[in-house]
Design a protein around this motif. Structure first.
Motif, PDB file in Angstrom:
ATOM      1  N   ALA A 129      11.148  -6.330  -2.639  1.00  4.09           N
ATOM      2  CA  ALA A 129      12.184  -7.171  -2.076  1.00  4.09           C
ATOM      3  C   ALA A 129      12.811  -8.069  -3.203  1.00  4.09           C
ATOM      4  CB  ALA A 129      11.464  -8.158  -1.153  1.00  4.09           C
ATOM      5  N   ARG A 130      11.948  -8.508  -4.496  1.00  7.12           N
ATOM      6  CA  ARG A 130      12.350  -9.055  -5.478  1.00  7.12           C
ATOM      7  C   ARG A 130      13.383  -8.146  -6.341  1.00  7.12           C
ATOM      8  NH1 ARG A 130       8.882 -13.887  -6.837  1.00  7.12           N
ATOM      9  NH2 ARG A 130       7.947 -14.605  -5.002  1.00  7.12           N
ATOM     10  N   LEU A 131      13.157  -6.924  -6.301  1.00  3.60           N
ATOM     11  CA  LEU A 131      13.646  -5.868  -7.174  1.00  3.60           C
ATOM     12  C   LEU A 131      14.958  -5.409  -6.606  1.00  3.60           C
ATOM     13  CD1 LEU A 131      10.828  -4.168  -8.998  1.00  3.60           C
ATOM     14  CD2 LEU A 131      12.420  -5.686 -10.268  1.00  3.60           C
ATOM     15  N   ALA A 132      15.301  -5.708  -5.224  1.00  2.00           N
ATOM     16  CA  ALA A 132      16.583  -5.249  -4.547  1.00  2.00           C
ATOM     17  C   ALA A 132      17.641  -5.389  -5.483  1.00  2.00           C
ATOM     18  CB  ALA A 132      16.626  -5.646  -3.445  1.00  2.00           C
ATOM     19  N   GLY A 133      18.312  -4.100  -5.458  1.00  2.00           N
ATOM     20  CA  GLY A 133      19.465  -3.869  -6.351  1.00  2.00           C
ATOM     21  C   GLY A 133      19.344  -3.812  -7.771  1.00  2.00           C
ATOM     22  N   ALA A 134      18.246  -3.826  -8.235  1.00  2.00           N
ATOM     23  CA  ALA A 134      17.920  -3.482  -9.615  1.00  2.00           C
ATOM     24  C   ALA A 134      17.755  -2.314 -10.276  1.00  2.00           C
ATOM     25  CB  ALA A 134      16.649  -4.408 -10.126  1.00  2.00           C
ATOM     26  N   GLY A 135      17.921  -1.107  -9.351  1.00  2.00           N
ATOM     27  CA  GLY A 135      17.695   0.194  -9.845  1.00  2.00           C
ATOM     28  C   GLY A 135      16.126   0.456 -10.174  1.00  2.00           C
ATOM     29  N   VAL A 136      15.212  -0.571  -9.769  1.00  3.96           N
ATOM     30  CA  VAL A 136      13.888  -0.195  -9.771  1.00  3.96           C
ATOM     31  C   VAL A 136      13.065  -0.270  -8.573  1.00  3.96           C
ATOM     32  CG1 VAL A 136      11.807  -1.040 -11.290  1.00  3.96           C
ATOM     33  CG2 VAL A 136      13.872  -1.269 -12.237  1.00  3.96           C
ATOM     34  N   THR A 137      12.437   0.869  -8.250  1.00  2.00           N
ATOM     35  CA  THR A 137      11.719   0.811  -6.919  1.00  2.00           C
ATOM     36  C   THR A 137      10.327   0.564  -7.196  1.00  2.00           C
ATOM     37  OG1 THR A 137      11.524   3.446  -7.071  1.00  2.00           O
ATOM     38  CG2 THR A 137      13.453   2.697  -6.017  1.00  2.00           C
ATOM     39  N   ALA A 138       9.788   0.102  -5.828  1.00  3.56           N
ATOM     40  CA  ALA A 138       8.111  -0.228  -6.041  1.00  3.56           C
ATOM     41  C   ALA A 138       7.614   0.418  -4.786  1.00  3.56           C
ATOM     42  CB  ALA A 138       8.171  -1.547  -5.821  1.00  3.56           C
ATOM     43  N   ASN A 139       6.818   1.226  -5.062  1.00  2.00           N
ATOM     44  CA  ASN A 139       5.996   1.972  -3.747  1.00  2.00           C
ATOM     45  C   ASN A 139       4.372   2.080  -3.984  1.00  2.00           C
ATOM     46  OD1 ASN A 139       8.346   2.777  -1.814  1.00  2.00           O
ATOM     47  ND2 ASN A 139       8.740   3.930  -3.836  1.00  2.00           N
ATOM     48  N   CYS A 140       3.818   2.127  -3.204  1.00  2.00           N
ATOM     49  CA  CYS A 140       2.188   2.230  -3.138  1.00  2.00           C
ATOM     50  C   CYS A 140       1.782   3.458  -2.156  1.00  2.00           C
ATOM     51  CB  CYS A 140       1.690   1.056  -2.646  1.00  2.00           C
ATOM     52  SG  CYS A 140       1.980   0.356  -0.967  1.00  2.00           S
ATOM     53  N   LEU A 141       0.592   3.969  -2.373  1.00  2.00           N
ATOM     54  CA  LEU A 141       0.087   4.962  -1.703  1.00  2.00           C
ATOM     55  C   LEU A 141      -1.368   4.976  -1.446  1.00  2.00           C
ATOM     56  CD1 LEU A 141      -1.383   7.519  -3.907  1.00  2.00           C
ATOM     57  CD2 LEU A 141       0.601   6.346  -5.034  1.00  2.00           C
ATOM     58  N   HIS A 142      -1.762   5.994  -0.526  1.00  2.00           N
ATOM     59  CA  HIS A 142      -3.341   6.296  -0.368  1.00  2.00           C
ATOM     60  C   HIS A 142      -3.362   7.570  -0.805  1.00  2.00           C
ATOM     61  CE1 HIS A 142      -7.087   7.434   1.239  1.00  2.00           C
ATOM     62  NE2 HIS A 142      -6.560   8.082   2.094  1.00  2.00           N
ATOM     63  N   PRO A 143      -4.290   7.948  -2.047  1.00  5.41           N
ATOM     64  CA  PRO A 143      -4.473   9.149  -2.715  1.00  5.41           C
ATOM     65  C   PRO A 143      -5.294   9.991  -1.862  1.00  5.41           C
ATOM     66  CG  PRO A 143      -5.942   7.778  -3.634  1.00  5.41           C
ATOM     67  CD  PRO A 143      -5.103   6.784  -2.583  1.00  5.41           C
ATOM     68  N   GLY A 144      -5.969   9.860  -0.841  1.00  6.45           N
ATOM     69  CA  GLY A 144      -6.938  10.544  -0.155  1.00  6.45           C
ATOM     70  C   GLY A 144      -8.447  10.368  -0.381  1.00  6.45           C
ATOM     71  N   VAL A 145      -9.114  11.052   0.209  1.00  6.01           N
ATOM     72  CA  VAL A 145     -10.566  10.779  -0.169  1.00  6.01           C
ATOM     73  C   VAL A 145     -10.912  11.661  -1.207  1.00  6.01           C
ATOM     74  CG1 VAL A 145     -12.834  10.564   0.883  1.00  6.01           C
ATOM     75  CG2 VAL A 145     -11.189   9.974   2.540  1.00  6.01           C
ATOM     76  N   ILE A 146     -11.107  11.237  -2.457  1.00  2.00           N
ATOM     77  CA  ILE A 146     -11.172  12.152  -3.653  1.00  2.00           C
ATOM     78  C   ILE A 146     -12.525  11.922  -4.428  1.00  2.00           C
ATOM     79  CG2 ILE A 146      -9.926  12.850  -5.587  1.00  2.00           C
ATOM     80  CD1 ILE A 146      -8.359  13.033  -3.022  1.00  2.00           C
ATOM     81  N   GLY A 147     -13.166  13.145  -4.731  1.00  2.00           N
ATOM     82  CA  GLY A 147     -14.311  12.994  -5.510  1.00  2.00           C
ATOM     83  C   GLY A 147     -14.058  12.405  -6.857  1.00  2.00           C
ATOM     84  N   THR A 148     -14.077  10.998  -7.064  1.00  2.00           N
ATOM     85  CA  THR A 148     -14.026  10.451  -8.174  1.00  2.00           C
ATOM     86  C   THR A 148     -15.362   9.665  -8.413  1.00  2.00           C
ATOM     87  OG1 THR A 148     -13.077   8.498  -7.326  1.00  2.00           O
ATOM     88  CG2 THR A 148     -11.629  10.310  -8.034  1.00  2.00           C
ATOM     89  N   LYS A 149     -15.409   9.172  -9.595  1.00  2.55           N
ATOM     90  CA  LYS A 149     -16.696   7.947 -10.070  1.00  2.55           C
ATOM     91  C   LYS A 149     -16.529   6.884  -9.044  1.00  2.55           C
ATOM     92  CE  LYS A 149     -15.734   7.770 -14.235  1.00  2.55           C
ATOM     93  NZ  LYS A 149     -15.763   7.104 -15.638  1.00  2.55           N
ATOM     94  N   LEU A 150     -15.439   6.350  -8.720  1.00  2.00           N
ATOM     95  CA  LEU A 150     -15.332   5.272  -7.851  1.00  2.00           C
ATOM     96  C   LEU A 150     -15.833   5.467  -6.646  1.00  2.00           C
ATOM     97  CD1 LEU A 150     -12.136   2.800  -7.542  1.00  2.00           C
ATOM     98  CD2 LEU A 150     -13.255   3.850  -5.620  1.00  2.00           C
ATOM     99  N   LEU A 151     -15.334   6.799  -6.105  1.00  5.41           N
ATOM    100  CA  LEU A 151     -15.869   7.045  -4.725  1.00  5.41           C
ATOM    101  C   LEU A 151     -17.280   7.228  -4.417  1.00  5.41           C
ATOM    102  CD1 LEU A 151     -14.701   7.992  -1.642  1.00  5.41           C
ATOM    103  CD2 LEU A 151     -15.038  10.344  -2.449  1.00  5.41           C
ATOM    104  N   GLN A 152     -18.198   7.828  -5.704  1.00  7.00           N
ATOM    105  CA  GLN A 152     -19.497   8.022  -5.774  1.00  7.00           C
ATOM    106  C   GLN A 152     -20.070   6.704  -5.890  1.00  7.00           C
ATOM    107  OE1 GLN A 152     -20.980  10.872  -5.335  1.00  7.00           O
ATOM    108  NE2 GLN A 152     -23.006   9.423  -5.287  1.00  7.00           N
TER     109      GLN A 152
END
Length: 267
Positions: free
Chosen positions: A180-203
């Motif tokens: 919202a704060r970057l509207a019109g600036a040519g810079v986008t902001a998005n987020c995501l769920h990567p899935g259930v992935i076998g990483t150290k964090l998941l373990q």
């Protein structure tokens, strides 16, 4: 997408490294971030070989330290004239409550305050490089999160999963407010769920395995490089698609208050 310069935090292993490798193999200049210099250099050597070019760099910083977050941003700005993509990928899951050198609860500090501050510090360079993209790796766990402004540091009661879920909710709230704060600036902001992935964090957090880091990187790579999402902003993605996030992520009062408090904490 033409050759771009991209910074990926937490990129010496797991999803971050797989993301960096995929983007390097597309021909982009990638800056890996990590805490360990030896591991970082090993990742750089491996990715250069895989990508067939030398445009792979490494910068060290401990994201639990606001001082080192600022140093990382300064190092990027000193070395690079442009930054087209920032991927806030680094994250932790703590089974016990620990404090950072700044006195903040570790999960909140690394998963929320670090990307908040790093993004703020790099915004001038991202704006200057527009069109640019900011991507923050959240989690489906955000659905179980709740922002308690009276106990952001989990002082009253600490539970590892709750702290993690709250921080992932903060990622989504941050992304929406940033967009919202970057509207019109040519810079986008998005987020995501990567899935259930076998990483150290998941373990560490869940004691289970999951899909490969390469599969976990798919949506981050897509958001960083796909031309069809160049103007998409303020969205939450799962498996390459924009999907609805939890109802609590759409509370504008909460997202603005979290932003203001985060600014104060990072001063």
């Amino acid at each position: 997408m033409n050759q771009k310069t991209m910074l990926i935090t937490g990129a010496t292993d797991g999803i971050g490294k797989a993301t960096a490798q995929a983007l390097a193999m597309q021909g982009h200049t990638v800056i890996l971030h990590g805490r360990n210099a030896a591991r970082g250099q090993a990742a750089v050597d491996e990715l250069k070989k895989a990508a067939g070019h030398d445009r792979v760099d490494f910068m060290a910083a401990d994201l639990s330290s606001l001082r080192e977050v600022r140093q990382l941003a300064a190092a990027v700005q000193a070395k690079y004239e442009q930054l087209h993509v920032l991927i806030n990928n680094a994250g932790v899951f703590m089974n016990e409550r620990q404090l950072t050198e700044d006195g903040f609860e570790m999960t909140f500090a690394v998963n929320h305050l670090a990307p908040f501050l790093l993004t703020q510090q790099l915004l001038p360079l991202l704006r200057q490089s527009a069109p640019a993209r900011i991507i923050t790796v959240s989690s489906v766990a955000h659905q179980r999160g709740r922002i308690n402004f009276d106990d952001l540091q989990s002082e009253r009661a600490f539970n590892g999963y709750r702290a993690y879920a709250h921080s992932k909710l903060a990622n989504v709230l941050f992304t929406y407010e940033l967009a919202a704060r970057l509207a019109g600036a040519g810079v986008t902001a998005n987020c995501l769920h990567p899935g259930v992935i076998g990483t150290k964090l998941l373990q560490t957090g869940f004691g289970i395995g999951g899909a490969t880091p390469a599969e976990g990187a798919r949506t981050s790579v897509y958001l960083a490089s796909a031309p069809e999402v160049e103007t998409v902003t303020g969205a939450y993605f799962d498996d390459l698609r924009a999907v609805p996030s939890a109802p609590q992520t759409h509370d504008e009062t909460t997202r603005r208050r979290l932003w203001e408090i985060s600014e104060q904490l990072c001063q």
